[in-house]
Design an enzyme around this catalytic site. Sequence first.
Site, PDB file in Angstrom:
ATOM      1  N   ASP A 102       0.840  -1.204   0.000  1.00 15.50           N
ATOM      2  CA  ASP A 102       0.000   0.000   0.000  1.00 15.50           C
ATOM      3  C   ASP A 102       0.874   1.252   0.000  1.00 15.50           C
ATOM      4  OD1 ASP A 102      -2.164  -1.686   0.226  1.00 15.50           O
ATOM      5  OD2 ASP A 102      -2.267  -1.520   2.416  1.00 15.50           O
TER       6      ASP A 102
HETATM    7  N1  URA Z   1      -1.174  -5.953   3.964  1.00 10.63           N
HETATM    8  C1  URA Z   1      -1.666  -4.703   3.979  1.00 10.63           C
HETATM    9  O1  URA Z   1      -2.670  -4.433   4.615  1.00 10.63           O
HETATM   10  N2  URA Z   1      -1.018  -3.757   3.293  1.00 10.63           N
HETATM   11  C2  URA Z   1       0.124  -3.988   2.612  1.00 10.63           C
HETATM   12  O2  URA Z   1       0.700  -3.061   2.019  1.00 10.63           O
HETATM   13  C3  URA Z   1       0.630  -5.289   2.608  1.00 10.63           C
HETATM   14  C4  URA Z   1      -0.043  -6.266   3.292  1.00 10.63           C
END
Ligand code: URA
Length: 237
Positions: A102
């Site tokens: 993310d």
């Molecule tokens: N899980 C998440 O919630 N975000 C990420 O970026 C990776 C794994």
Amino acid sequence: MRLDKFLCDVQLGTRSQVKDCIKKGNVSVNGCIIKNPDYKLDENADSVFYMGKRVTYQSFYYYMLHKPMNVVTATKDSHDTTVMDLLPDARGKNLFPVGRLDKDTEGLLLITNDGELAHNLLSPKKHVEKTYYAECSGTIDAARIHMLETGVDIGDEEPTSPAKVRLISQSDCTYTIELTITEGRFHQVKRMVQAVGGSVTYLKRLSMGGLSLDSDLSKGAYRPLTENEITQLKSNI
Ligand code: URA
């Protein structure tokens, strides 16, 4: 392949630098000094020496990036900086990020042009472990840890697969865990923590399939994987 392209591809310099080097007589192919940058060679069979050192052709590239916050895991974006913008070496090699972190997640991101390896690392059938460090608000206890370990309902058709949890610290309304999962569902870690009544306030990926983020790599920095790291990654799938 042209000799000057070969030397550029293996990152020995820019096209004009390698041409210069060839013209100076610093490059040999199969034991003969070649001074013509346009010389055609077989990159998989011919023996190339540059300044006395053997050069082998690499068609696959593997980099580890320490993804910082506020950078998107994409190859192109009209608004945000992408992870590929952080790798000037990437141009022309068809590199792409393996999986997605993310925008507000930091940590290990593998960048490669090896589609088969990427496919295997991401395939749910391969159960490749990914370990995250998560700072969370909320409370954690043995029952919640057990839920995370056995599988939680995050609103998908299936509950999450068993995970490993290591509780690092906890206070009245915050806690820190290391969570190892073998799937890669959308926002998975954040949704798992939500499913046990908490909320992730900071998330960082520490490792993937036996490849750990190099602690010497500052945020936004990257480096090629070592031969050992590539072997290790491949042996995990
Ligand atoms: N899980 C998440 O919630 N975000 C990420 O970026 C990776 C794994």
